[in-house]
Design a protein around this motif. Structure first.
Motif: not given
Length: 859
Positions: A159-182
């Motif tokens: 998404y970053h490389n295709t200029g879809n920055y907002d979409l990239a930010i959206k999925i990244l912020k959602e993933a950061i909330k996951n309590p299981e990530i290392g």
């Protein structure tokens, strides 16, 4: 009986032993290769062994061993920066694994993840997105949360490389909330989030996301992001400091590649360039080039034979071109960039990804044209103009040209099994994309969508294989080239002149060509020009816009005529416009050739009155146009949409006109289905669609309506048709998402992609009543002249001259929406078969029209 039993026992035992032996051989070869420190020679040798095994494996354990061998080969090819070979091996491995329903191997980790990343590196963004989404879904089904997060990280890069920055930010912020990530994955998520925030100039939020800790805990990406933020704040010394830290950290990692080091060098050169340290910028770019091409001596530029598909080379050559003090040297480096870009794009099979990759070539083309224009201003040399024209033409509608070139090759060799297979796979790819878009728009289940994506990936693998074979077999699959002299000769024969536009970021370049003239103009992109273009297009947004401010319209229409320098073609009988960018949304016929005081539209000096006008998407389409049988078989589609809010009342008048032709097949109301359209498509010379259409939006692609269904552009892409003429009597059929260089992703372009050469289509939401009148005039003229080119102009003439139509309804909004893209056919004597019927039909229509005041937009 006993003898037969022993023979069977012997055979099955022997086959089992052979199977085990073949499996062991594959694993032994792989173990030996790894144990002996892999190098390029041993990698090549093992690749040959893998090809040998491919034709021999039969049992599942043998096939699984081969998959593991292919994935390992791909891994080492990737480590040596042999990306093409790695991609092919990963694709074959996954096709073998999924096709044979194998189990017992982590196909996500060792195949799909690296394959998705390589697609991203190569700019094959559509396949990257599909592959990553596929293994995210697979990981979710397996309950493998870390693998799912890894997929989200990689998808954000796409998404970053295709200029879809907002979409990239959206999925990244959602993933950061996951309590299981290392900790490691959280760091990667935050780094990608930072990069996208920086791209959107959200520096304060990016600074909060990125926090540099102790040196041993900071990653390469931490330092690169910190360098980017320092660079944005013009703290160049700090930016260089962080990049040096990133380079040191990278070298200490066990599996760094030459490509990664070269990329850091390129980022350092950007800092040197911004701080006007040109010598250092040049030196470090040459150092990066020496890393990627070891035979490069640092002085003379590399030759094409030494190059390979690597996007870092594009950054290097573009940088060296910018730094070059000699214009010819600059062009040499840009040409190397074009060559590498071509290598990168060769294996990309989807329109979307190819169009995205063309954006950078478009920017390069503008830089080359600017260099040549400056030199042309000094010398006036015709050869300079010709070279500039080549850059401009080569950047126009590239993806569309490639598609039509493939169709042309199949026409030359209609029985070639490879070309037939390519056509079938390409059609299936587009119809499957259509199915995917529809599934996403209707919120289908995740399982349904993933099944479609899996099928798309399968088609992509097969299509790539077939196209590789075609490129090896045929040398004539390249787009034909032509000279300015050849264009001039054709224009002379057709009594025409050409205004060819290249719509750049900083200027519009115009090539004016007639039988005796070839000239290059630069139209500076100042604020006045932008406002003139915007205002003129805005006049056609509503039926009342022109009538409410006629004087403003007249001023703008004349100013734009002058600014687009069309006065230099005022002697030509036939005028060919090759627009570009937003100029493709301008009805050039409605420009005014001089100032006028009159507010009577039929008396205004419209450009349409001065010259018969036609358009084309590129000079190549004009030059390579084929003479086609005109014929009289007509297919007419008239849904009418009775009882609905957007009923097309006057569409019935068009249908009645068509019925006068005994060779016309007309589908009205409930019969105007998509199925009937598709069934009759290849059996007619003229296709006439009187219906609703839309240019789409950022979610829904351009589409055209039937009584029972909507046809999206992707379904049209999958067709292969060759009628003489297509008339799109509907709204916005020439409107769609604008792609740099490729034009509008419109219904009209989709018909071109399917193989249509001559089209009449609209640029805005046309009026139902006026459209019906124009179409009646068009076919009356066409019956007499057998020339769609002439008939389009005459229909507008007659509309303006018709005394039954009031002056407000003669506003250009009502008659100038339809533009003709195609060839300017010579006028022929018609048989007049329809003439008497048409006249009587028109008279009755006029009587009805006078009595009725219902005027409804068609769209």
């Amino acid at each position: 009986m006993i003898r037969s039993f022993f023979i069977f026992l012997f055979l099955t035992t022997s086959m089992g032993a052979f199977s085990q032996s073949l499996t062991d051989s594959i694993y032994n070869d792989l173990d030996t290769f790894i144990a002996n420190k892999p190098n390029e020679n041993s990698l090549h040798a093992l690749g040959e062994r893998a090809l040998h095994y491919t034709s021999r494996v039969e049992e599942k354990e043998e096939k699984l061993a081969l998959v593991i061998l292919q994935c390992n080969l791909a891994y080492y090819h990737k480590s040596f920066d042999h990306h093409t070979e790695a991609i092919n091996l990963y694709e074959n491995a996954y096709r073998n694994y999924s096709g044979n329903q194998l189990i017992g191997y982590d196909i996500i980790e060792y195949c799909l993840k690296p394959l998705g990343n390589l697609y991203t590196i190569r700019g094959d963004f559509t396949n990257a997105e599909n592959t990553i989404k596929q293994y995210i879904f697979m990981a979710g089904k397996q309950g493998d949360e870390p693998q799912k997060i890894a997929g989200i990280i990689n998808l954000s890069v796409v998404y970053h490389n295709t200029g879809n920055y907002d979409l990239a930010i959206k999925i990244l912020k959602e993933a950061i909330k996951n309590p299981e990530i290392g900790t490691e994955q959280k760091n990667l998520l935050e780094n990608n989030l930072t990069a996208n925030l920086i791209a959107l100039h959200k520096i304060e939020e990016a600074q909060k996301t990125l926090s540099l800790g102790q040196e041993e805990n900071n990653s390469v990406e931490d330092y690169k992001n910190a360098a980017q933020m320092a660079f944005r704040e013009q703290d160049f010394d700090q930016a260089l400091h962080y990049l040096e830290k990133a380079g040191s950290k990278l070298i200490k990692s066990p599996d760094f590649t030459a490509r990664q080091i070269a990329k850091i060098y390129v980022e350092q050169s950007d800092v040197y360039l911004a701080s006007e340290q040109f010598q250092k910028a040049d030196s470090i770019l040459r150092a990066a080039l020496a890393i990627l091409i070891p035979v490069f001596d640092g002085k003379k530029g590399p030759v094409e034979e030494e190059l390979y598909p690597e996007n870092t080379l594009l950054d290097i050559f573009d940088g060296l071109a910018y730094l070059a003090t000699d214009w010819q040297e600059a062009l040499k480096y840009y040409d190397l960039s074009f060559y590498v870009s071509h290598l990168l794009q060769q294996p990309i099979n989807t329109q979307e990804a190819r169009i995205i990759n063309q954006r950078e070539n478009r920017k390069r083309s503008e830089k080359c044209i600017e260099l040549l224009y400056q030199h042309y201003q000094i010398t006036g040399e015709t050869e300079i103009l010709k070279k500039a024209f080549d850059y401009a033409e080569s950047s126009k509608a590239v993806v569309l040209k490639e598609a039509l070139n493939r169709k042309s090759l199949l026409k030359q060799y209609p029985k070639d099994s490879l070309l037939i297979a390519e056509k079938e796979l390409a059609s299936k790819q587009e119809t499957t994309i259509d199915l995917l878009v529809r599934s996403q728009l209707t919120n289908s289940s995740e399982e349904t969508i993933q099944a479609i994506i899996t099928e798309l990936n399968r088609i992509n693998f097969s299509l790539k294989k077939v196209r590789r074979s075609i490129s090896q077999k045929y040398t004539e699959d390249k787009i034909p080239r032509f000279t300015i002299e050849q264009i001039q000769e054709k224009l002379k024969n057709e009594k025409a002149g050409m205004s060819f536009y290249f719509y750049g970021q900083d200027a519009i370049y115009q090539f004016i060509i007639t039988e005796s003239l070839a000239d290059l103009k630069q139209i500076p992109f100042d604020n006045d020009l932008k406002i003139s273009i915007q205002n003129f297009i805005a006049f056609f947004d509503t039926p009342s816009a022109i009538n409410n401010n006629i004087n403003s319209y007249k001023t703008t229409a004349f100013e734009l005529y002058r600014k687009l320098q069309l006065d230099q073609l005022n002697e030509v009988e036939n005028l060919l416009i090759i627009p570009d960018g937003v100029l493709g949304f301008i009805p050039f016929e409605a420009l005014l050739t001089h100032k006028t005081r009159t507010n009577i539209y039929k008396e205004m000096p419209f450009l349409m009155k001065h010259s018969k006008m036609f358009y084309n998407t590129s000079a190549a389409f004009y030059m390579n146009a084929q003479v086609r049988e005109k014929g009289e078989k007509v297919l007419g589609i008239f849904p009418v949409f009775e009882g609905r809010k957007r009923m097309l009342k006057y569409s019935l008048d068009e249908a009645e006109l068509m019925r006068a032709n005994p060779k016309a097949q007309i589908f009205v109301r409930e019969e105007a289905t998509k199925a009937n359209f598709l069934k009759q498509l290849g059996q007619n010379d003229i296709l006439h669609l009187s219906t609703h259409a839309s240019g789409g939006n950022f979610v829904v692609p351009a589409n055209i309506e039937f009584i029972d269904d909507v046809m999206l552009v992707h379904e049209l892409y999958g067709l292969s048709i060759d009628p003489y003429l297509v008339v799109l009597s509907a709204c916005e059929t020439g409107v769609g998402k604008l792609q740099k260089g490729e034009g509008a992703m419109s219904i009209a372009r989709a018909f071109q992609y399917a193989g249509v050469q001559n089209l009449l289509f609209s640029l805005w939401q046309v009026n139902d009543y006026s459209t019906a009148r124009l179409m009646q005039e068009f076919y009356q003229s066409y019956d007499k002249t057998h020339s769609a080119f002439v008939a389009n102009q005459q229909s507008k003439w007659h509309y303006l001259e018709n005394e039954e139509i009031s002056n407000p309804k003669k506003s250009p909004y009502y008659w100038s929406a339809f533009v003709y893209y195609g060839v300017p056919e010579t006028v022929e004597s018609g048989n007049g078969y329809f003439y008497i019927i048409i006249i009587s039909t028109l008279l009755s229509i006029l009587i009805i029209a006078i009595a009725l005041k219902y005027k409804k937009p068609k769209g």
